[in-house]
Design a protein around this motif. Structure first.
Motif, PDB file in Angstrom:
ATOM      1  N   PHE A 198       0.826  -1.212   0.000  1.00 25.30           N
ATOM      2  CA  PHE A 198       0.000   0.000   0.000  1.00 25.30           C
ATOM      3  C   PHE A 198       0.863   1.266   0.000  1.00 25.30           C
ATOM      4  N   LEU A 199       2.043   1.183   0.606  1.00 21.97           N
ATOM      5  CA  LEU A 199       2.982   2.300   0.538  1.00 21.97           C
ATOM      6  C   LEU A 199       3.527   2.463  -0.877  1.00 21.97           C
ATOM      7  N   GLN A 200       3.729   1.342  -1.580  1.00 23.10           N
ATOM      8  CA  GLN A 200       4.176   1.431  -2.966  1.00 23.10           C
ATOM      9  C   GLN A 200       3.131   2.152  -3.824  1.00 23.10           C
ATOM     10  N   VAL A 201       1.847   1.834  -3.606  1.00 20.24           N
ATOM     11  CA  VAL A 201       0.782   2.511  -4.341  1.00 20.24           C
ATOM     12  C   VAL A 201       0.761   3.999  -3.988  1.00 20.24           C
ATOM     13  N   LEU A 202       0.935   4.292  -2.700  1.00 21.20           N
ATOM     14  CA  LEU A 202       0.943   5.685  -2.245  1.00 21.20           C
ATOM     15  C   LEU A 202       2.011   6.483  -2.980  1.00 21.20           C
ATOM     16  N   HIS A 203       3.205   5.921  -3.083  1.00 23.39           N
ATOM     17  CA  HIS A 203       4.292   6.649  -3.725  1.00 23.39           C
ATOM     18  C   HIS A 203       4.200   6.601  -5.245  1.00 23.39           C
ATOM     19  N   PHE A 204       3.440   5.666  -5.779  1.00 22.83           N
ATOM     20  CA  PHE A 204       3.138   5.737  -7.203  1.00 22.83           C
ATOM     21  C   PHE A 204       2.292   6.970  -7.495  1.00 22.83           C
ATOM     22  N   PHE A 205       1.357   7.295  -6.611  1.00 23.71           N
ATOM     23  CA  PHE A 205       0.486   8.448  -6.837  1.00 23.71           C
ATOM     24  C   PHE A 205       1.263   9.761  -6.782  1.00 23.71           C
ATOM     25  N   VAL A 206       2.252   9.842  -5.901  1.00 24.97           N
ATOM     26  CA  VAL A 206       3.048  11.079  -5.882  1.00 24.97           C
ATOM     27  C   VAL A 206       3.873  11.182  -7.161  1.00 24.97           C
ATOM     28  N   GLY A 207       4.364  10.040  -7.670  1.00 26.44           N
ATOM     29  CA  GLY A 207       5.083  10.053  -8.932  1.00 26.44           C
ATOM     30  C   GLY A 207       4.179  10.392 -10.101  1.00 26.44           C
ATOM     31  N   PHE A 208       2.954   9.889 -10.061  1.00 31.06           N
ATOM     32  CA  PHE A 208       1.996  10.186 -11.119  1.00 31.06           C
ATOM     33  C   PHE A 208       1.652  11.676 -11.141  1.00 31.06           C
ATOM     34  N   GLY A 209       1.447  12.252  -9.963  1.00 32.99           N
ATOM     35  CA  GLY A 209       1.178  13.690  -9.889  1.00 32.99           C
ATOM     36  C   GLY A 209       2.353  14.514 -10.368  1.00 32.99           C
ATOM     37  N   ALA A 210       3.569  14.085  -9.991  1.00 35.11           N
ATOM     38  CA  ALA A 210       4.770  14.815 -10.406  1.00 35.11           C
ATOM     39  C   ALA A 210       5.010  14.690 -11.904  1.00 35.11           C
ATOM     40  N   LEU A 211       4.548  13.598 -12.504  1.00 40.57           N
ATOM     41  CA  LEU A 211       4.687  13.418 -13.943  1.00 40.57           C
ATOM     42  C   LEU A 211       3.616  14.193 -14.706  1.00 40.57           C
ATOM     43  N   LEU A 212       2.438  14.336 -14.093  1.00 42.91           N
ATOM     44  CA  LEU A 212       1.314  14.976 -14.769  1.00 42.91           C
ATOM     45  C   LEU A 212       1.431  16.495 -14.812  1.00 42.91           C
ATOM     46  N   SER A 213       1.874  17.113 -13.728  1.00 41.36           N
ATOM     47  CA  SER A 213       1.871  18.575 -13.677  1.00 41.36           C
ATOM     48  C   SER A 213       2.750  19.236 -14.740  1.00 41.36           C
ATOM     49  N   PRO A 214       3.962  18.722 -15.046  1.00 44.18           N
ATOM     50  CA  PRO A 214       4.718  19.347 -16.152  1.00 44.18           C
ATOM     51  C   PRO A 214       4.014  19.206 -17.500  1.00 44.18           C
TER      52      PRO A 214
END
Length: 512
Positions: free
Chosen positions: A141-157
């Motif tokens: 579940f922590l892996q999923v959590l940090h996937f979401f932060v990576g997804f957000g960081a990839l989406l904003s640029p």
């Protein structure tokens, strides 16, 4: 299915809070990655120099560290945690709305400082709450959590890219007809090393032509469902003032951990469901939150308890520092000798690195269910060392640099969630380590960029890879020391997981 039925039952039981924490971490990623690409347009908006605008990075990162610490200190109860998460996620949406109206660099730095406090609180609380809910099953579940932060960081640029200025956004007589490679300047700017932009002179006066405001308002709209989701969770738990709806009791963190532990034991059939709750009131560990430092068992803990905290924090200091310095300086390394890549080609390297991190976190979700965090960390840290050695040996190869960048992102992607799960497992899932690890990781990302940037400036671009090799070997050495400490750390016996009348309320379970 790739996970067992008991974990699925636990996930369904905690579906709403889990999805809420994941969505809040998406807000964190969305907010952390937009500043770099938009910095030149924000410079025009505030009529400031490059040296001045880069300090906005510092205000955000410094307050993120402060927010991470405050998130650990203030997480006294689930009610307070939900309130902080709601305010923090709402602040992020408001920050996106307010940024286009900041006409002075000082005001912009203040707004980003407030955003940093919100991001830091989100970082600590979301990690801590998932650890407390899932305990020994928290890794996936922590892996999923940090996937979401990576997804957000990839989406904003990607959101801001269509709105960035292709030419100098401050029009003046001296530069109106002068071609400038703004993309090169964007990739050269490093948030924690303002000296690397001192040779760029851009106009400060003149009409501003930029459409970046629309990007911020789009991100504000995208982020708006997140505070709504937190509000709905607060409403369900009866936190909202004046609302009587309440489907579950609000527990303190001690009680929440106790209840979750009991549920896990029931699911795994280790104890009967009818086992008295009183037996769990003094569960294993040294207390939670800031009470860790106040309980008698904390100060009576063996030296390995403190050494594990220090060693784990140092590893994350190194690993997240590598993420920061590599993403910050790989472009600068690529455009200089011996590679001397074209600016446009080198510009793909930071994007490839972050895309690999996001992909690695996605791959780590099923892998972490089958592979324990201890083994994942060993594979990751070995992979980081081998990748840096490969980059060093193929330093004159463009293909080698791109391949190495991709693999480095993959190996670094799951270090933080795996380390958090492993450390909390070793220390009995009491949440004490979460604040320490989150703060150490953020500090490493900021400090090592400054140190490595200084070394590159004085010793040349070759030192970029030498620093990477040295830091990765040091992180691997510290991990070996952590394994030794783990084997030396005393474990509570099955009988001592619950306090018995003979031990007494204030007895130290390690002194049986």
């Amino acid at each position: 299915m790739w996970w067992d039925e008991s974990l699925l039952v636990l996930f369904k039981r905690n579906l709403q809070p889990t999805l809420t924490y994941w969505s809040v971490f998406f807000s964190f990623g969305l907010c952390i990655a937009f500043l770099g690409p938009t910095l030149l347009d924000l410079r025009c908006q505030t009529h400031s120099s490059l040296q001045d605008i880069t300090w906005v990075f510092f205000s955000q990162q410094f307050c993120l560290l402060v927010g991470s610490t405050l998130g650990g200190v203030l997480k006294k109860s689930l009610k307070l945690c939900l309130f902080i998460l709601f305010i923090s996620s709402l602040i992020i949406s408001l920050v996106f709305v307010i940024i286009p109206f900041c006409q002075h660099v000082g005001l912009l730095a203040l707004v980003m400082a407030v955003a940093g406090l919100a991001m830091g609180s989100i970082d600590t609380i979301s990690n801590m709450q998932l650890v407390k809910i899932y305990q020994q099953d928290s890794a996936v579940f922590l892996q999923v959590l940090h996937f979401f932060v990576g997804f957000g960081a990839l989406l904003s640029p990607l959101i801001v890219d269509p709105f960035l200025s292709d030419t100098n956004c401050i029009q003046s007589n001296n530069t109106q007809n002068k071609s400038m490679n703004l993309e090169h300047i964007r990739n050269t700017i490093n948030p924690h090393h303002p000296g690397n932009v001192s040779h760029y002179v851009l106009p400060l006066d003149g009409p501003v032509l930029t459409n970046v405001s629309y990007a911020f308002w789009i991100m504000a709209a995208i982020n708006l469902p997140v505070p709504i989701a937190v509000f709905l969770m607060m409403y369900k738990k009866g936190v909202v003032p004046g609302c009587g709806h309440r489907t579950g009791s609000l527990l303190s963190e001690d009680e929440l951990a106790m209840e979750t532990q009991k549920e896990n034991e029931i699911i795994d059939s280790h104890v009967p469901e009818t086992q008295p709750q009183e037996e769990h009131k003094e569960g294993k560990g040294y207390g939670v939150s800031w009470h860790c430092c106040q309980s008698k068992t904390f100060w009576n803990a063996p030296y390995t308890f403190f050494a594990i905290h220090v060693c784990s924090a140092a590893i994350l200091f190194m690993s997240d520092g590598i993420v920061g310095e590599y993403s910050g300086f790989v472009y600068t390394y690529a455009v200089e000798e011996p590679l001397s890549l074209a600016h446009k080609t080198a510009g793909y390297l930071p994007s490839l690195f972050w895309a690999s991190i996001t992909l690695g976190r996605l791959i780590s979700i099923p892998v972490s269910y089958k592979v324990p965090p201890r083994s994942m960390l060993f594979i990751n840290l070995i992979g980081v060392v081998v990748t840096f050695l490969f980059l060093l040996l193929s330093q004159k190869s463009t293909a080698g640099l791109f391949i190495g960048t991709a693999f480095l992102g993959l190996f670094l992607s799951s270090v933080f969630p795996s380390m958090l799960a492993y450390t909390e497992d070793t220390l009995n899932y009491k949440g004490c380590a979460t604040t320490v690890l989150v703060t150490a990781a953020g500090t490493g990302e900021m400090v090592l960029q400054i140190l490595v940037g200084t070394v590159i400036q004085t010793q040349g671009s070759y030192s970029f890879l030498v620093c990477g090799v040295s830091l990765s070997i040091l992180a691997l050495t510290l991990y070996v020391a952590l394994l030794v400490l783990d084997n030396m750390h005393p474990r509570l016996s099955e009988d001592s997981t619950c306090k018995t009348p003979e031990l007494g309320r204030d007895a130290d379970p390690y002194q049986q």
